[in-house]
Design an enzyme around this catalytic site. Sequence first.
Site, PDB file in Angstrom:
ATOM      1  N   ALA A 253       0.781  -1.237   0.000  1.00  0.00           N
ATOM      2  CA  ALA A 253       0.000   0.000   0.000  1.00  0.00           C
ATOM      3  C   ALA A 253       0.812   1.286   0.000  1.00  0.00           C
ATOM      4  O   ALA A 253       0.419   2.274  -0.609  1.00  0.00           O
ATOM      5  CB  ALA A 253      -0.947   0.006   1.194  1.00  0.00           C
ATOM      6  N   ALA A 254       1.922   1.331   0.748  1.00  0.00           N
ATOM      7  CA  ALA A 254       2.655   2.594   0.920  1.00  0.00           C
ATOM      8  C   ALA A 254       3.188   3.096  -0.419  1.00  0.00           C
ATOM      9  O   ALA A 254       3.588   2.297  -1.261  1.00  0.00           O
ATOM     10  CB  ALA A 254       3.797   2.390   1.907  1.00  0.00           C
ATOM     11  N   PRO A 255       3.145   4.439  -0.662  1.00  0.00           N
ATOM     12  CA  PRO A 255       2.816   5.518   0.279  1.00  0.00           C
ATOM     13  C   PRO A 255       1.333   5.884   0.356  1.00  0.00           C
ATOM     14  O   PRO A 255       0.977   6.829   1.038  1.00  0.00           O
ATOM     15  CB  PRO A 255       3.624   6.691  -0.278  1.00  0.00           C
ATOM     16  CG  PRO A 255       3.636   6.444  -1.747  1.00  0.00           C
ATOM     17  CD  PRO A 255       3.728   4.950  -1.917  1.00  0.00           C
ATOM     18  N   GLY A 256       0.460   5.154  -0.376  1.00  0.00           N
ATOM     19  CA  GLY A 256      -0.960   5.306  -0.117  1.00  0.00           C
ATOM     20  C   GLY A 256      -1.816   5.927  -1.200  1.00  0.00           C
ATOM     21  O   GLY A 256      -3.027   6.050  -1.021  1.00  0.00           O
ATOM     22  N   LYS A 258      -2.852   4.783  -4.093  1.00  0.00           N
ATOM     23  CA  LYS A 258      -3.865   3.850  -4.586  1.00  0.00           C
ATOM     24  C   LYS A 258      -4.869   3.499  -3.493  1.00  0.00           C
ATOM     25  O   LYS A 258      -6.056   3.289  -3.775  1.00  0.00           O
ATOM     26  CB  LYS A 258      -3.178   2.606  -5.152  1.00  0.00           C
ATOM     27  CG  LYS A 258      -2.264   2.903  -6.340  1.00  0.00           C
ATOM     28  CD  LYS A 258      -1.558   1.657  -6.833  1.00  0.00           C
ATOM     29  CE  LYS A 258      -0.597   1.971  -7.961  1.00  0.00           C
ATOM     30  NZ  LYS A 258       0.548   2.800  -7.519  1.00  0.00           N
ATOM     31  N   ASP A 273       1.200  -3.370   4.194  1.00  0.00           N
ATOM     32  CA  ASP A 273       2.582  -3.056   3.812  1.00  0.00           C
ATOM     33  C   ASP A 273       3.511  -3.494   4.944  1.00  0.00           C
ATOM     34  O   ASP A 273       3.120  -3.492   6.117  1.00  0.00           O
ATOM     35  CB  ASP A 273       2.752  -1.559   3.535  1.00  0.00           C
ATOM     36  CG  ASP A 273       3.979  -1.260   2.679  1.00  0.00           C
ATOM     37  OD1 ASP A 273       3.825  -1.132   1.445  1.00  0.00           O
ATOM     38  OD2 ASP A 273       5.087  -1.173   3.244  1.00  0.00           O
ATOM     39  N   ASP A 299       4.427  -8.633   6.769  1.00  0.00           N
ATOM     40  CA  ASP A 299       5.080  -9.179   5.580  1.00  0.00           C
ATOM     41  C   ASP A 299       4.011  -9.847   4.725  1.00  0.00           C
ATOM     42  O   ASP A 299       3.333 -10.789   5.167  1.00  0.00           O
ATOM     43  CB  ASP A 299       6.148 -10.192   5.999  1.00  0.00           C
ATOM     44  CG  ASP A 299       6.961 -10.712   4.824  1.00  0.00           C
ATOM     45  OD1 ASP A 299       6.464 -10.676   3.684  1.00  0.00           O
ATOM     46  OD2 ASP A 299       8.098 -11.174   5.045  1.00  0.00           O
ATOM     47  N   CYS A 368       6.152  -0.452 -11.717  1.00  0.00           N
ATOM     48  CA  CYS A 368       6.624   0.773 -12.366  1.00  0.00           C
ATOM     49  C   CYS A 368       7.993   0.493 -12.995  1.00  0.00           C
ATOM     50  O   CYS A 368       8.996   1.118 -12.671  1.00  0.00           O
ATOM     51  CB  CYS A 368       6.699   1.930 -11.376  1.00  0.00           C
ATOM     52  SG  CYS A 368       7.647   1.584  -9.875  1.00  0.00           S
TER      53      CYS A 368
END
Length: 436
Positions: A253-256, A258, A273, A299, A368
């Site tokens: 999830a981080a940095p958030g 999405k 995360d 994890d 990415c």
Amino acid sequence: MADQRGSKSDKGGFAAREGALGLLSGVLEHHEQMSDLLRGIGPLSGLAPSDKARAQRLALSTLRNLSRADAMIAQFVDRMPPIEALNILRLATVEMLVEGEAPHGVVDSSVTLMRRGQQSRKMSGLANAVLRKVATEGPDQWSKLPIPVLPKWMRKRVVHIFDEATVQAIEAAHLAGAPLDITPKDVSNASTIASALGGQLLPTGSVRLHKAGQVSELEGFKAGDWWVQDAGAALAVKLLDPKPDEAILDFCAAPGGKTMQLAAAGAAVTALDISKKRMATVEENLSRTGLKAEMVVADALEWEAEQFYDAILLDAPCSATGTIRRHPDLPYAKFGKDLDEMFPLQAAMIDRALIALKPGGRLVYCTCSLLTEEGERQAKTAIERHNLTEIVPDPEALGIDPAWLHPNGGIRLRPDYFAECGGMDGFFMISLRKPG
């Protein structure tokens, strides 16, 4: 050095230059990532917010133009100086020829920085002589210098995947840098936000700002009306197509960004995360925007879900080779050595995510990265392992060119797409359905 910070000399930009030099040293000498250098106590510790922003901008601009700066400096020295002195010359060259700063102040600050360094203290005269020549002869030569190319370990792979002309277009996009993209909390309000901020509404729904300034001072930031997120990254959630009240897991999830997109769509979001520190940033962003998600620090390869999810978004750890236009430090901080460890990790995460996905549920896998091993090939093998089927996207609904659809499935984004208005991050993403 600390005595310069907060003093009158800051009006001439010395503190920001000193901070930028510290960032360059961390990246080029110690091969650290800029994001790590900006956390906690680092080269910018103690600087005023405006000086921090300027130092970061100068360092990124220097890294983006590094080979050009070296070519310019090489004309005026018999041999290149040690790295400490060279970084000072690089920074000054870019500041004058790219950032348009007045030569007098840049040269004076550079001479002072030379005198303070252990390796460079005897090279203040060299700095004065070289930079005065750069200031007078450089403007006519700068645009004629070659566009910086990808590092060898990366370029060879990317040319093989695409072709030489495409890679040159990607490199041109990297040199151009990246404007600021933001994602509106209320997608129906995107046009209003774009107008209020003097931005551009992209076909994908993101708002692009070409002259952003201090982000936290922009209209709507403190009210939580939007958040910073590259247009390419924002497409992954659109591809997932979240519905209100659906149980959706944001697997990394981080940095958030999405997570907030999913929550804004009305989904019941679980954000997972491994990093407690990075998840604190997610919580801050959720609080600012007034959105909610269940937070889980664990994890992903060991965590046991207590429910099956309607949909899962997996933005997997990767080489980040698609983000160099925003993070020009990556080629110097990474050397491709960890790629062999990354591929099995991504496969394991796909396998683990599918365990938590209900039969018939949707999984969007994305990275990415420009490398097919992390994108197209990873998706192909996952489809074969788990008998998955692709949910073929509608380009018009996503606001993308149909040519961006990969022939073998998924969407391939490149930094040279949207080149006329500032490019986008390189991504691969695909929507897959688990057998029902």
